[in-house]
Design an enzyme around this catalytic site. Structure first.
Site, mmCIF file in Angstrom:
data_model
loop_
_atom_site.group_PDB
_atom_site.id
_atom_site.type_symbol
_atom_site.label_atom_id
_atom_site.label_comp_id
_atom_site.label_asym_id
_atom_site.label_seq_id
_atom_site.Cartn_x
_atom_site.Cartn_y
_atom_site.Cartn_z
ATOM 1 N N ARG A 227 10.700 -16.197 -2.186
ATOM 2 C CA ARG A 227 11.784 -15.256 -1.904
ATOM 3 C C ARG A 227 13.127 -15.785 -2.373
ATOM 4 O O ARG A 227 13.926 -15.042 -2.935
ATOM 5 C CB ARG A 227 11.814 -14.926 -0.410
ATOM 6 C CG ARG A 227 12.835 -13.872 -0.036
ATOM 7 C CD ARG A 227 12.561 -13.330 1.354
ATOM 8 N NE ARG A 227 11.447 -12.384 1.347
ATOM 9 C CZ ARG A 227 10.677 -12.127 2.397
ATOM 10 N NH1 ARG A 227 10.879 -12.757 3.535
ATOM 11 N NH2 ARG A 227 9.696 -11.252 2.307
ATOM 12 N N ARG B 153 37.984 -7.211 -27.048
ATOM 13 C CA ARG B 153 38.276 -5.784 -27.099
ATOM 14 C C ARG B 153 39.788 -5.546 -27.100
ATOM 15 O O ARG B 153 40.477 -5.833 -26.110
ATOM 16 C CB ARG B 153 37.644 -5.094 -25.888
ATOM 17 C CG ARG B 153 38.022 -3.633 -25.698
ATOM 18 C CD ARG B 153 37.483 -2.740 -26.788
ATOM 19 N NE ARG B 153 37.603 -1.324 -26.429
ATOM 20 C CZ ARG B 153 37.378 -0.327 -27.272
ATOM 21 N NH1 ARG B 153 37.022 -0.596 -28.515
ATOM 22 N NH2 ARG B 153 37.496 0.924 -26.879
ATOM 23 N N ILE C 44 1.606 -2.755 -7.669
ATOM 24 C CA ILE C 44 1.050 -4.068 -7.966
ATOM 25 C C ILE C 44 1.429 -4.480 -9.387
ATOM 26 O O ILE C 44 0.984 -3.872 -10.361
ATOM 27 C CB ILE C 44 -0.489 -4.073 -7.790
ATOM 28 C CG1 ILE C 44 -0.864 -3.533 -6.405
ATOM 29 C CG2 ILE C 44 -1.036 -5.475 -8.025
ATOM 30 C CD1 ILE C 44 -0.193 -4.250 -5.243
ATOM 31 N N ASP D 107 7.891 -17.193 1.580
ATOM 32 C CA ASP D 107 8.934 -18.172 1.863
ATOM 33 C C ASP D 107 9.216 -19.042 0.649
ATOM 34 O O ASP D 107 10.363 -19.426 0.391
ATOM 35 C CB ASP D 107 8.514 -19.065 3.041
ATOM 36 C CG ASP D 107 9.052 -18.573 4.379
ATOM 37 O OD1 ASP D 107 9.717 -17.518 4.391
ATOM 38 O OD2 ASP D 107 8.814 -19.234 5.396
ATOM 39 N N GLU E 292 0.850 -1.189 0.000
ATOM 40 C CA GLU E 292 0.000 0.000 0.000
ATOM 41 C C GLU E 292 0.887 1.240 0.000
ATOM 42 O O GLU E 292 2.103 1.140 0.233
ATOM 43 C CB GLU E 292 -0.913 -0.008 1.223
ATOM 44 C CG GLU E 292 -1.864 -1.197 1.266
ATOM 45 C CD GLU E 292 -2.828 -1.135 2.446
ATOM 46 O OE1 GLU E 292 -2.769 -0.153 3.226
ATOM 47 O OE2 GLU E 292 -3.648 -2.076 2.584
ATOM 48 N N SER F 202 7.077 -2.822 3.235
ATOM 49 C CA SER F 202 7.711 -3.817 4.090
ATOM 50 C C SER F 202 7.042 -3.893 5.458
ATOM 51 O O SER F 202 7.022 -4.944 6.091
ATOM 52 C CB SER F 202 9.198 -3.480 4.258
ATOM 53 O OG SER F 202 9.861 -3.526 3.002
ATOM 54 N N GLU G 226 9.643 -7.919 -2.732
ATOM 55 C CA GLU G 226 9.563 -9.048 -1.801
ATOM 56 C C GLU G 226 10.479 -8.848 -0.590
ATOM 57 O O GLU G 226 11.061 -9.790 -0.064
ATOM 58 C CB GLU G 226 9.858 -10.376 -2.499
ATOM 59 C CG GLU G 226 8.750 -10.796 -3.451
ATOM 60 C CD GLU G 226 8.880 -12.215 -3.942
ATOM 61 O OE1 GLU G 226 9.269 -13.082 -3.129
ATOM 62 O OE2 GLU G 226 8.569 -12.458 -5.106
#
Length: 392
Positions: A247, A272, A164, A244, A134, A139, A368
């Site tokens: 993550r 290079r 979202i 869980d 929100e 967190s 997350e």
């Protein structure tokens, strides 16, 4: 996973070896450019259908509802995200949103909810979304203000959710709200169909690595009691157990990003010309490659330890998953930054895959649970579980 030595780790079985090979081969054929143009919404919808048609979304739901395994297998989810992340960050996004958005239904949903949504998620016929954050509660989930008031036939939801993913293209949202006038207080989880009256996408905004994201507003949004996930007041449990599962997979996606960057960095350094030799012949470049390779291997161990603990030991992985996400995402940021440096000006040219990786990795250190939140989680879990210590 692209270091063949890693597949010999005891975390994996033959099924995981076969998954790695098949996912790698499919991705190499179908995900040929991580830089996308045109509508990001249309591309996400296309990728979801592509993943569904190929059967990869079956890893996001249980076997009884069209999935691959009886229960969600964390190691397979991580292998898929690592592989997709190596080729295309948006494909990884499309994949994980199917799992993250439907995960609460897989873990806690009623049989009716599982039958209604999960087979369509597995086929890519429905797009899922996870609505927890929100404006003033990211967190700090305890600060949530979205309310679900009990009615005669169900619940009436009022509030705002933001940041979202899949906003405006999802077919349903897993929504968390604080219940009122119910048999139990606290946060509760619900499934809200995108076409439910009272639900509106009120803002869409751009982020550094484009994907569909926005704000949902609920205004007297009525849903039936059958749309509730789990029991009243169990929302925190639903959210935490879902996180869980997924993550550690954030760390796996970061691994894929980091491996892609290192491969591009080595290719650039070895081709290079520099001071009569190549960029790769410089000791400072070799030192960087040595550091990056070590960080990738360390992150691999942390990610798949967490996934193995959940799959095999059947234990909560709050601490180990937090460690995996923290280290893998932070190290991937360092690796990608170094590889941008190896590319010189090309590394910051818009439209170059290296520049896209630089933008893609940044969000993984936030969503997350930001890095700083993971540090707090790890510290709290470490202190809680510690039985010895220095005597005062």
């Amino acid at each position: 996973m692209f270091n063949p030595d890693s597949l010999r780790l005891p975390f994996f079985d033959e099924g995981h070896h076969a998954l790695h090979d098949a996912a790698h081969a499919w991705s190499a054929e179908h995900l040929t450019n991580r830089v996308h143009h045109g509508s990001v919404d249309a591309r996400c919808q296309e990728l979801t259908r592509l993943l569904g048609d190929a059967g990869w979304l079956r890893y996001c739901v249980p076997a009884a509802y069209g999935g691959m395994f009886e229960e969600l297998d964390s190691r397979s989810l991580c292998l898929m995200r690592q592989t997709l992340g190596y080729y295309d960050g948006l494909a990884d996004f499309a994949f994980v949103m199917q799992g993250l958005g439907s995960g609460p239904i897989s873990l806690f949903g009623s049989e009716a909810l599982k039958q209604k949504y999960l087979p369509k998620v597995a086929r890519g016929d429905m797009l899922a979304a996870f609505a927890l954050s929100e404006p003033d509660a990211g967190s700090d989930v305890a600060a949530m203000t979205t309310r679900a008031t009990r009615t005669a036939s169900g619940y009436r939801i009022n509030g705002v959710k933001t940041w979202i993913s899949n906003a405006d293209i999802a077919d349903f949202y897993t929504v968390f709200a604080r219940v009122e006038n119910d048999e139990a207080e606290g946060v509760t989880a619900f499934v809200v169909d995108a076409n439910t009256p009272g639900l509106a996408v009120t803002e869409r905004f751009d982020v550094c690595a484009p994907h569909p994201i926005g704000t949902l507003t609920f205004t007297d949004c009525d849903i039936s009691v059958e749309q509730r996930i789990g029991m009243p007041g169990q929302g925190f449990k639903v959210a935490l157990q879902n996180l869980d599962v997924f993550r550690a997979s954030v760390g796996a996606a970061a691994l894929g990003f980091a491996e892609a960057a290192l491969d591009m960095g080595i290719a650039r350094a070895t081709s290079r010309p520099m001071f009569g030799a190549t960029l790769a012949d410089l000791q400072i470049t070799q030192a960087a490659i040595g550091d990056m390779s070590t960080e990738i291997d360390a992150a691999t161990l942390l990610v798949y330890r967490a996934a193995w603990e959940r799959d095999i030991l059947k234990q909560r992985t709050t601490r180990s998953a937090a460690m995996a996400k923290l280290f893998a995402t932070e190290s991937a940021q360092r690796i990608i930054d170094r590889c941008v440096q190896l590319h010189g000006g090309l590394g910051v040219k818009v439209g170059h895959p290296m520049e896209m990786l630089y933008r893609e990795i940044r969000a993984l250190r936030i969503y997350e649970g930001a890095t700083e939140v993971q540090q707090v989680v790890i510290a709290r879990e470490t202190m809680k579980n510690k039985t010895g210590g220095v005597q005062k």
